[in-house]
Design a protein around this motif. Structure first.
Motif, PDB file in Angstrom:
ATOM      1  N   LEU A  56       0.853  -1.229   0.004  1.00  0.00           N
ATOM      2  CA  LEU A  56       0.000   0.168  -0.139  1.00  0.00           C
ATOM      3  C   LEU A  56       0.760   1.308   0.136  1.00  0.00           C
ATOM      4  O   LEU A  56       2.021   1.177   0.407  1.00  0.00           O
ATOM      5  N   ASP A  57       0.308   2.368  -0.407  1.00  0.00           N
ATOM      6  CA  ASP A  57       1.039   3.792  -0.377  1.00  0.00           C
ATOM      7  C   ASP A  57       0.531   4.585   0.884  1.00  0.00           C
ATOM      8  O   ASP A  57       1.321   4.993   1.502  1.00  0.00           O
ATOM      9  N   TYR A  58      -0.763   4.269   1.352  1.00  0.00           N
ATOM     10  CA  TYR A  58      -1.231   5.201   2.642  1.00  0.00           C
ATOM     11  C   TYR A  58      -2.162   4.129   3.449  1.00  0.00           C
ATOM     12  O   TYR A  58      -2.904   3.258   2.869  1.00  0.00           O
TER      13      TYR A  58
ATOM     14  N   PRO B  95       3.802  -2.951  13.409  1.00  0.00           N
ATOM     15  CA  PRO B  95       4.737  -4.009  12.690  1.00  0.00           C
ATOM     16  C   PRO B  95       3.822  -4.472  11.544  1.00  0.00           C
ATOM     17  O   PRO B  95       4.509  -4.352  10.311  1.00  0.00           O
ATOM     18  N   THR B  96       2.405  -4.527  11.733  1.00  0.00           N
ATOM     19  CA  THR B  96       1.677  -4.958  10.177  1.00  0.00           C
ATOM     20  C   THR B  96       1.735  -3.844   9.365  1.00  0.00           C
ATOM     21  O   THR B  96       1.608  -4.025   8.287  1.00  0.00           O
ATOM     22  N   TYR B  97       1.420  -2.517   9.719  1.00  0.00           N
ATOM     23  CA  TYR B  97       1.575  -1.220   8.725  1.00  0.00           C
ATOM     24  C   TYR B  97       2.866  -1.258   8.093  1.00  0.00           C
ATOM     25  O   TYR B  97       2.994  -1.112   6.952  1.00  0.00           O
ATOM     26  N   ALA B  98       3.903  -1.671   9.123  1.00  0.00           N
ATOM     27  CA  ALA B  98       5.339  -1.502   8.290  1.00  0.00           C
ATOM     28  C   ALA B  98       5.447  -2.763   7.221  1.00  0.00           C
ATOM     29  O   ALA B  98       6.172  -2.327   6.266  1.00  0.00           O
TER      30      ALA B  98
ATOM     31  N   ALA C 200       2.817   6.099   3.885  1.00  0.00           N
ATOM     32  CA  ALA C 200       2.556   7.449   4.933  1.00  0.00           C
ATOM     33  C   ALA C 200       1.274   6.695   5.725  1.00  0.00           C
ATOM     34  O   ALA C 200       0.351   6.035   5.122  1.00  0.00           O
ATOM     35  N   ILE C 201       1.281   6.926   6.926  1.00  0.00           N
ATOM     36  CA  ILE C 201      -0.009   6.635   7.748  1.00  0.00           C
ATOM     37  C   ILE C 201      -0.383   7.949   8.646  1.00  0.00           C
ATOM     38  O   ILE C 201       0.255   8.833   8.728  1.00  0.00           O
ATOM     39  N   VAL C 202      -1.977   7.948   8.618  1.00  0.00           N
ATOM     40  CA  VAL C 202      -2.689   9.016   9.302  1.00  0.00           C
ATOM     41  C   VAL C 202      -3.169   8.437  10.573  1.00  0.00           C
ATOM     42  O   VAL C 202      -4.184   7.879  10.463  1.00  0.00           O
ATOM     43  N   ALA C 203      -3.089   8.735  11.698  1.00  0.00           N
ATOM     44  CA  ALA C 203      -3.781   8.225  12.718  1.00  0.00           C
ATOM     45  C   ALA C 203      -4.268   9.295  13.711  1.00  0.00           C
ATOM     46  O   ALA C 203      -3.901  10.321  13.644  1.00  0.00           O
ATOM     47  N   VAL C 204      -5.723   8.780  14.071  1.00  0.00           N
ATOM     48  CA  VAL C 204      -6.361   9.814  14.875  1.00  0.00           C
ATOM     49  C   VAL C 204      -6.806   9.347  16.189  1.00  0.00           C
ATOM     50  O   VAL C 204      -7.478  10.247  17.095  1.00  0.00           O
TER      51      VAL C 204
ATOM     52  N   THR D 148       6.191   7.518   6.843  1.00  0.00           N
ATOM     53  CA  THR D 148       5.912   8.798   7.453  1.00  0.00           C
ATOM     54  C   THR D 148       4.863   8.587   8.339  1.00  0.00           C
ATOM     55  O   THR D 148       3.740   7.939   7.924  1.00  0.00           O
ATOM     56  N   PHE D 149       4.758   9.258   9.511  1.00  0.00           N
ATOM     57  CA  PHE D 149       3.549   9.103  10.294  1.00  0.00           C
ATOM     58  C   PHE D 149       2.938  10.355  10.742  1.00  0.00           C
ATOM     59  O   PHE D 149       3.689  11.306  11.156  1.00  0.00           O
TER      60      PHE D 149
END
Length: 337
Positions: A219-221, A232-235, A243-247, A264-265
């Motif tokens: 994935l890209d985002y 770890p799963t996202y990585a 890139a990740i955007v967390a809320v 990028t986080f």
């Protein structure tokens, strides 16, 4: 019509489980007076978000009545001395600020710079479903990730049938060239996510295998509503430079596994602009106005799926119960009787 000196509202005085009778109560409070940049709004409908339940459970007002509610649609009935964008009689919709009293009341004051004109084609209840989740989704896509109409790539949207996920899918399909992978577990949730724009809908489990079947290269985002334990799963499933955007607010979050791929986080909190009175606070007004136009053009739809009647403690309690149950599809809205 003259504005009364007091108003009905729904408040809480100390953090309690929603099963406790005192968790939410009907109160009478002074009607607020607008400051220089404020609108006084006759609230016609509100929606309830996870932030409402988090505030009720985790923030202690020390016995003082704290009014929750961060989404509203209504009619302007008063304006401050420096208001320039709205007049009395205007129909508006907005998400407020956690630094002020909330919208679960007959009247509410809000800075005009975070208010948009209500979509003409929607009822007050349908419009009240949109602001908080729309702002969160917009800022995720266009402020944090800086995406545009020509951008492509693949984005994962967990809990895609929820409030923010529903708006990321809609805005992303209309205003970017991305491919969206949503997660959902129930048939109702899967159908909702697909209807609102998910190209693929998968289960929550074994994301690496599911993503590999869809893209073959990651994935890209990622939009992350629940980040604890997921880094770890996202990585693993993000491509280098993703890139990740967390809320959410995971305690002790370790993002070191993201380093090898230069991932990028980002954090996203839609209250940041009103909370800190940023110089670009008016951007929330502009984005809500743009979204109202897109709704009236038929390109976006309201995410209201449940409407309760009567802005009182009973209705707000029921809405909090639905949020805390964790199986909401779309948004729950309360219309003032």
């Amino acid at each position: 019509m003259p504005i009364p000196p007091t108003m009905a509202a729904v408040a809480y005085r100390r953090p309690l489980p929603i099963t406790e009778p005192a968790a939410l109560e009907d109160v009478t409070l002074p009607t607020p007076t607008p400051g220089p940049h404020d609108l006084l709004v006759d609230v016609r409908a509100v929606s309830v978000n996870p932030v409402d339940t988090k505030q009720r459970r985790g923030t202690d007002p020390n016995g003082e009545p704290k009014v929750l509610g961060y989404d509203a649609a209504g009619v302007v009935v008063g304006v401050g001395s420096e208001v320039s964008m709205f007049e009395v009689g205007a129909d508006v919709y907005y998400a407020g600020s956690i630094a002020r009293q909330g919208t679960n009341a007959e009247y509410h004051v809000v800075d005009e710079r975070i208010v948009g004109p209500k979509p003409v084609s929607l009822s007050f209840s349908e419009a009240a479903a949109l602001p908080l989740t729309t702002i969160t989704a917009w800022e995720t896509l266009f402020d944090r990730l800086r995406l545009g109409t020509d951008d492509t790539g693949t984005m994962l949207v967990p809990s895609a049938a929820g409030g923010v996920g529903s708006m990321i899918l809609q805005l992303g399909r209309v205003l970017t060239g991305l491919e969206f992978v949503g997660t959902a577990s129930r048939e109702e949730s899967r159908a909702w996510a697909a209807e609102l724009g998910a190209h693929h809908v998968i289960g929550h489990d074994d994301l690496p295998s599911s993503i590999d079947r869809i893209t073959g290269s990651g994935l890209d985002y990622i939009f992350s509503p629940r980040t604890a334990g997921m880094i770890p799963t996202y990585a693993e499933i993000l491509r280098p430079g993703g890139a990740i955007v967390a809320v959410d607010e995971p305690e002790g979050l370790d993002i070191l596994p993201l380093k090898a791929k230069s991932i990028t986080f980002h954090w996203e909190m839609m209250f940041t602009r009103p909370l800190f009175q940023t110089n670009d606070m008016i951007n929330q007004h502009h984005l809500l106005a743009r979204v109202a136009t897109l709704v009236d053009e038929g390109k976006l739809k309201s995410t209201m799926t449940t409407e309760l009647s009567g802005l009182d403690a009973g209705s707000v309690r029921r809405a909090h119960e639905m949020i805390e149950d964790g199986h909401m599809v779309g948004k729950v809205v309360i219309g003032r009787a």
